[in-house]
Design a protein around this motif. Structure first.
Motif, mmCIF file in Angstrom:
data_model
loop_
_atom_site.group_PDB
_atom_site.id
_atom_site.type_symbol
_atom_site.label_atom_id
_atom_site.label_comp_id
_atom_site.label_asym_id
_atom_site.label_seq_id
_atom_site.Cartn_x
_atom_site.Cartn_y
_atom_site.Cartn_z
ATOM 1 N N GLN A 83 -23.046 -23.763 -54.421
ATOM 2 C CA GLN A 83 -22.528 -22.855 -53.386
ATOM 3 C C GLN A 83 -20.899 -22.917 -54.038
ATOM 4 O O GLN A 83 -20.375 -21.814 -53.727
ATOM 5 N N GLU A 85 -19.783 -23.085 -57.004
ATOM 6 C CA GLU A 85 -19.578 -21.980 -58.000
ATOM 7 C C GLU A 85 -20.036 -20.582 -57.753
ATOM 8 O O GLU A 85 -19.143 -19.676 -58.221
ATOM 9 N N TYR A 86 -20.783 -20.232 -56.841
ATOM 10 C CA TYR A 86 -20.966 -18.858 -56.353
ATOM 11 C C TYR A 86 -19.293 -18.389 -55.436
ATOM 12 O O TYR A 86 -19.295 -17.251 -55.752
ATOM 13 N N ASP A 87 -19.200 -19.187 -54.759
ATOM 14 C CA ASP A 87 -17.747 -18.781 -53.791
ATOM 15 C C ASP A 87 -16.671 -18.601 -54.998
ATOM 16 O O ASP A 87 -15.884 -17.763 -54.606
#
Length: 107
Positions: A83, A85-87
């Motif tokens: 999460q 890394e995605y954000d």
């Protein structure tokens, strides 16, 4: 919420479901009853006492959901890292897009 292995009064359900309104709890229980996952028993008292219990189908679904909770708890570090890394990647994309849309000569 603990499983309803035995009839549970609605006031006990309210106590263990913090953060949910009475209206939402009642609505959810009605849907679960309609789906055959819980039974609702109204006792002819004043005021009426209402109890809910899991059906056999509800019990089997509870087992599956509990496995999902366990799976999530075992992998929470991996999930939170993904999460983050995605954000970060999403924030970078937004930031680059904002810079690209500025008129020339502006910072």
């Amino acid at each position: 919420m603990p499983p309803l292995r035995q009839p549970t009064p609605i006031h006990d359900l309210r106590r263990v479901t913090e953060g949910i309104t009475q209206r939402m709890l009642s609505s959810t229980l009605r849907h679960l009853e309609r789906d055959g996952l819980v039974t609702r028993t109204v006792h002819p008292t004043v005021p009426p006492q209402v109890e809910y219990a899991l059906t056999e189908s509800g019990e089997s679904l509870h087992e599956i959901l509990y496995q999902l909770v366990e799976w999530t708890e075992e992998r929470i570090d991996i999930i939170q890292r993904a999460q983050s890394e995605y954000d970060e990647a999403a924030a970078d994309t937004i930031s680059r897009g904002a810079r690209a849309s500025r008129p020339p000569g502006r910072c």
